[in-house]
Design a protein around this motif. Structure first.
Motif, mmCIF file in Angstrom:
data_model
loop_
_atom_site.group_PDB
_atom_site.id
_atom_site.type_symbol
_atom_site.label_atom_id
_atom_site.label_comp_id
_atom_site.label_asym_id
_atom_site.label_seq_id
_atom_site.Cartn_x
_atom_site.Cartn_y
_atom_site.Cartn_z
ATOM 1 N N VAL A 54 0.845 -1.148 -0.001
ATOM 2 C CA VAL A 54 0.036 -0.059 -0.247
ATOM 3 C C VAL A 54 0.766 1.392 -0.029
ATOM 4 N N TYR A 55 1.946 1.257 0.971
ATOM 5 C CA TYR A 55 2.726 2.511 0.939
ATOM 6 C C TYR A 55 3.826 2.256 0.332
ATOM 7 N N SER A 110 9.531 8.528 15.401
ATOM 8 C CA SER A 110 9.433 9.011 14.152
ATOM 9 C C SER A 110 8.953 10.050 13.715
ATOM 10 N N TYR A 111 8.100 10.868 14.790
ATOM 11 C CA TYR A 111 7.482 12.059 14.520
ATOM 12 C C TYR A 111 8.841 13.031 14.890
ATOM 13 N N ASP A 112 9.678 12.670 15.694
ATOM 14 C CA ASP A 112 10.760 13.557 16.311
ATOM 15 C C ASP A 112 11.821 13.496 15.158
ATOM 16 N N ASN A 205 7.385 7.259 6.966
ATOM 17 C CA ASN A 205 7.086 7.364 5.721
ATOM 18 C C ASN A 205 5.628 6.672 5.831
ATOM 19 N N VAL A 206 5.270 5.791 6.638
ATOM 20 C CA VAL A 206 3.943 5.447 6.991
ATOM 21 C C VAL A 206 3.149 6.077 7.730
ATOM 22 N N LEU A 207 3.593 6.572 8.749
ATOM 23 C CA LEU A 207 2.691 7.372 9.656
ATOM 24 C C LEU A 207 2.581 8.838 9.077
#
Length: 216
Positions: A54-55, A110-112, A205-207
């Protein structure tokens, strides 16, 4: 190393093949409810491959093997191991909570990494612990619901023995959340930039979406 990646792929697909064969076996035994449960487990075990399709993102091999191992362990428990071994439930709950703690740590980190928000180490650790406890609470609710529909299958028993069993499981969630957080914090401080990026970037990349300017 590539050898670890290949071993992980072989092991993960072997466990998925076992799930598929088990589902067919339950159909043969005319235990449709059991077959559905195993099929759902297989669906969850395929999530890393679904992400890839999907991604167009391939997660690090360690996620694939940990996630598939977690699903397979619970499937084996539902097939009778919980009743055959008194310590299997606690053992699997400890391993599962620890793995979920690692996943939670990587998700918020992953946000950081993507520079969407600045996250301090104390907050990162706090979130990971809450994440692990939260997922554990959802699991206990699922077990409660399970116990009210388990009679549809002759092969599956009750998931919760008592309030004590539930509280012990939630306590393990807290303990493993703390341990997973401490372990990941130590590992990430010593991990090289390239290895760290291979672990974090696919999740980011996914989130969040691709961000070429992201740093580790």
């Amino acid at each position: 190393p590539m050898v670890y990646k290949h071993i992980s792929l072989i092991f993960s697909w072997a466990m998925r093949a076992f799930m598929f064969a088990s589902s067919i076996y339950y159909v043969y035994k005319e235990d449709i409810f059991g077959a559905i449960i195993i099929a759902l487990a297989l669906g969850f075990a395929l999530i890393p491959e679904i992400f890839r399709l999907v991604y167009n993102v391939r997660l690090h091999w360690i996620y694939d093997i940990l996630f598939t191992l977690l699903i397979t362990g619970h499937m084996v428990g539902f097939m009778g191991m919980y009743e055959q071994s008194l310590i299997y439930d606690d053992f699997l709950h400890i391993i599962g909570a620890f793995i979920l703690g690692i996943f939670g740590f990587m998700m918020i980190y992953s946000y950081d990494y993507s520079e969407k928000i600045k996250i301090t180490l104390p907050f990162l650790m706090f979130f990971t612990i809450l994440w692990t406890i939260g997922i554990g609470a959802i699991w206990e609710i699922t077990e409660f619901l399970w116990d009210n529909i388990a009679t549809f299958s002759s092969e599956f028993g009750f998931a919760q023995d008592s309030l004590l069993d539930t509280m012990i499981d939630l306590s393990w969630d807290f303990i493993c959340g703390v341990l997973a957080t401490l372990l990941m914090a130590v590992i990430f401080r010593r991990m090289g930039k390239e290895t760290k990026e291979s672990l974090v970037k696919p999740i980011a990349n996914v989130l969040i979406g691709k961000n070429e300017g992201a740093k580790v």
